[in-house]
Design an enzyme around this catalytic site. Structure first.
Site, PDB file in Angstrom:
ATOM      1  N   GLY A 225       2.448   5.573  11.145  1.00  0.00           N
ATOM      2  CA  GLY A 225       2.100   6.772  11.911  1.00  0.00           C
ATOM      3  C   GLY A 225       3.017   6.904  13.110  1.00  0.00           C
ATOM      4  O   GLY A 225       3.147   5.966  13.903  1.00  0.00           O
ATOM      5  N   THR A 226       3.664   8.068  13.242  1.00  0.00           N
ATOM      6  CA  THR A 226       4.640   8.252  14.327  1.00  0.00           C
ATOM      7  C   THR A 226       3.928   8.379  15.685  1.00  0.00           C
ATOM      8  O   THR A 226       2.723   8.652  15.753  1.00  0.00           O
ATOM      9  CB  THR A 226       5.471   9.537  14.102  1.00  0.00           C
ATOM     10  OG1 THR A 226       4.587  10.659  14.203  1.00  0.00           O
ATOM     11  CG2 THR A 226       6.164   9.543  12.752  1.00  0.00           C
TER      12      THR A 226
ATOM     13  N   ILE B 296       8.008   2.454   0.580  1.00  0.00           N
ATOM     14  CA  ILE B 296       6.889   1.519   0.464  1.00  0.00           C
ATOM     15  C   ILE B 296       7.348   0.078   0.728  1.00  0.00           C
ATOM     16  O   ILE B 296       8.176  -0.466  -0.010  1.00  0.00           O
ATOM     17  CB  ILE B 296       6.206   1.651  -0.926  1.00  0.00           C
ATOM     18  CG1 ILE B 296       5.787   3.115  -1.166  1.00  0.00           C
ATOM     19  CG2 ILE B 296       5.009   0.702  -1.029  1.00  0.00           C
ATOM     20  CD1 ILE B 296       4.945   3.754  -0.071  1.00  0.00           C
TER      21      ILE B 296
ATOM     22  N   GLU C  67      -4.537  -1.633  10.998  1.00  0.00           N
ATOM     23  CA  GLU C  67      -3.100  -1.862  10.790  1.00  0.00           C
ATOM     24  C   GLU C  67      -2.328  -1.531  12.071  1.00  0.00           C
ATOM     25  O   GLU C  67      -1.406  -2.244  12.470  1.00  0.00           O
ATOM     26  CB  GLU C  67      -2.606  -0.979   9.632  1.00  0.00           C
ATOM     27  CG  GLU C  67      -1.109  -1.088   9.397  1.00  0.00           C
ATOM     28  CD  GLU C  67      -0.617  -0.245   8.219  1.00  0.00           C
ATOM     29  OE1 GLU C  67      -1.441   0.129   7.354  1.00  0.00           O
ATOM     30  OE2 GLU C  67       0.596   0.033   8.169  1.00  0.00           O
TER      31      GLU C  67
ATOM     32  N   MET D 110       1.094   5.159   0.371  1.00  0.00           N
ATOM     33  CA  MET D 110       0.520   6.452   0.768  1.00  0.00           C
ATOM     34  C   MET D 110       1.618   7.514   0.824  1.00  0.00           C
ATOM     35  O   MET D 110       1.472   8.605   0.299  1.00  0.00           O
ATOM     36  CB  MET D 110      -0.110   6.344   2.172  1.00  0.00           C
ATOM     37  CG  MET D 110      -1.242   5.375   2.275  1.00  0.00           C
ATOM     38  SD  MET D 110      -1.771   5.164   3.997  1.00  0.00           S
ATOM     39  CE  MET D 110      -0.998   3.627   4.389  1.00  0.00           C
TER      40      MET D 110
ATOM     41  N   ILE E 227       0.863  -1.185   0.000  1.00  0.00           N
ATOM     42  CA  ILE E 227       0.000   0.000   0.000  1.00  0.00           C
ATOM     43  C   ILE E 227       0.897   1.232   0.000  1.00  0.00           C
ATOM     44  O   ILE E 227       1.849   1.312   0.780  1.00  0.00           O
ATOM     45  CB  ILE E 227      -1.008   0.004   1.170  1.00  0.00           C
ATOM     46  CG1 ILE E 227      -1.967   1.189   1.024  1.00  0.00           C
ATOM     47  CG2 ILE E 227      -0.334  -0.001   2.534  1.00  0.00           C
ATOM     48  CD1 ILE E 227      -3.294   0.997   1.705  1.00  0.00           C
TER      49      ILE E 227
ATOM     50  N   GLY F 248       4.303  12.644   4.590  1.00  0.00           N
ATOM     51  CA  GLY F 248       4.294  11.413   5.383  1.00  0.00           C
ATOM     52  C   GLY F 248       3.202  11.517   6.433  1.00  0.00           C
ATOM     53  O   GLY F 248       2.066  11.090   6.218  1.00  0.00           O
TER      54      GLY F 248
ATOM     55  N   GLN G  19      21.133  -2.235  27.214  1.00  0.00           N
ATOM     56  CA  GLN G  19      21.927  -1.696  28.329  1.00  0.00           C
ATOM     57  C   GLN G  19      22.367  -2.816  29.273  1.00  0.00           C
ATOM     58  O   GLN G  19      23.529  -2.883  29.676  1.00  0.00           O
ATOM     59  CB  GLN G  19      21.082  -0.652  29.085  1.00  0.00           C
ATOM     60  CG  GLN G  19      21.867   0.172  30.072  1.00  0.00           C
ATOM     61  CD  GLN G  19      22.881   1.098  29.394  1.00  0.00           C
ATOM     62  OE1 GLN G  19      22.753   1.412  28.212  1.00  0.00           O
ATOM     63  NE2 GLN G  19      23.899   1.501  30.119  1.00  0.00           N
TER      64      GLN G  19
END
Ligand SMILES: Cc1cc2nc3c(=O)[nH]c(=O)nc-3n(C[C@H](O)[C@H](O)[C@H](O)COP(=O)(O)OP(=O)(O)OC[C@H]3O[C@@H](n4cnc5c(N)ncnc54)[C@H](O)[C@@H]3O)c2cc1C
Length: 296
Positions: A273-274, A66, A151, A34, A32, A40, A245
């Site tokens: 998506g952030t 993509i 998603e 976008m 997909i 973005g 760590q």
């Protein structure tokens, strides 16, 4: 599994019959598209456009980052509906391998996930037959927002199980590694840090399970998908950082599983998506008339 649901929910019966069997058998790979070089998080800023020419849509534009871009046989391409005043009027074009004007760019080199291809795509006057338009032209943005909620929840399921896996291998390492006459697990700092992560991961596991129940009851919304993705990816990130760590220098070595988990997962707070955009979605919902807690 990410792209297939678009066919299930928004495609015509004829499109489902034409495309889904090959996807299910694994013969057809889906993608997909976008994201664009200049759009973005701000998807409404996309420049790719598709013009209604009657029996086909003329698609022009480019996409980047993509997943499956190199290997895909079928790409759902989001494009602005040309000549529309509405910036959210988007068409979803089903572009197939071999269509004239559809070109693939570089397979981009990434920090991690080297087994998966991620590519640039170019569309120059691609004639997309009308029967390859998904759903109603102009409603693509709504379809994307619906698809993205699922998603993001799917992503959250993977992220939180990854966090649990990182927890388990770190726990094993801490119980083995000896220093100052005891094991790393015997240090109070290790116990406190691992206790925090155990509680956070368990909390997120329960929350994500709850969201899956909502999906099954067809009550998944954009903000619920965003909450699940945000929580799971942020907790996963904290666990992976702690895992590296506690492994010390070994955590930086590719022969240790925690190292590959760390580099492969850094993108999880970015793609689909952030984290900032997830908070934007949740924040907008909080101050809308529709607000209610996910747990109500
Ligand atoms: C490995 C990989 C695979 C991908 N696969 C796909 C795919 O298959 N299909 C697809 O379409 N895309 C895909 N993407 C693209 C991905 O979804 C985008 O990278 C992501 O949405 C962020 O967009 P951007 O890279 O343009 O960053 P930008 O949008 O430029 O963001 C840069 C920074 O600005 C912040 N920011 C943006 N808006 C706001 C705001 N309003 N307030 C505060 N901060 C903000 C962001 O959170 C981020 O920190 C993939 C990306 C990667 C890395």
């Amino acid at each position: 599994r990410l792209v297939g649901p678009y066919f299930d929910k928004f495609a015509t019966e004829e499109q489902r019959e034409r495309f889904l069997p090959g996807c299910v058998s694994g013969e057809k790979i889906l993608a997909i598209a976008m994201t664009e070089p200049d759009a973005g998080s701000d998807l409404a800023g996309m420049r790719s456009h598709a013009k209604d020419m009657g029996d086909h849509f003329l698609l022009n534009g480019s996409k980047t980052y993509i997943s499956n871009g190199i290997n895909a046989d079928i790409v759902i391409v989001a494009a602005k509906l040309a000549d529309s005043d509405n910036p959210h009027a988007v068409v979803l074009c089903i572009v197939e391998r071999g269509m004239e004007g559809f070109e693939r760019g570089r397979n981009l080199e990434k920090m991690g996930q080297s087994a998966q291809d991620t590519a640039e795509l170019f569309f120059n006057n691609v004639k997309v037959p009308r029967e390859n338009i998904m759903g109603e032209p102009g409603k693509g943005f709504i379809y994307l927002m619906t698809g993205l909620a699922e998603e993001r929840l799917q992503a959250a399921v993977g992220f939180i199980s990854n966090a649990r896996h990182a927890f388990d291998i770190t726990r094993d390492f801490c119980m083995e590694r000896k220093m100052f006459g005891k094991t790393l697990a015997g240090m109070q700092n290790t116990q406190f840090k691992m206790a925090e992560m155990d509680m956070e991961i368990e909390m997120a596991e329960v929350y994500v399970d709850h969201c899956v129940e909502l999906l099954n009851k067809e009550r998944l919304t954009g903000e619920i998908g965003a909450k699940a993705k945000y929580l799971a990816s942020e907790i996963e990130w904290r666990m992976l950082d702690l895992g590296v760590q506690l492994h010390g220098g070994a955590g930086f070595m590719k022969e240790y599983a925690i190292c590959n988990l760390f580099t492969g997962s850094r993108v999880n707070r970015i793609y689909a998506g952030t984290s900032e955009v997830m908070k934007l979605i949740v924040g907008r919902h909080i101050f809308s008339e529709a607000y209610s807690s996910t747990l109500v």
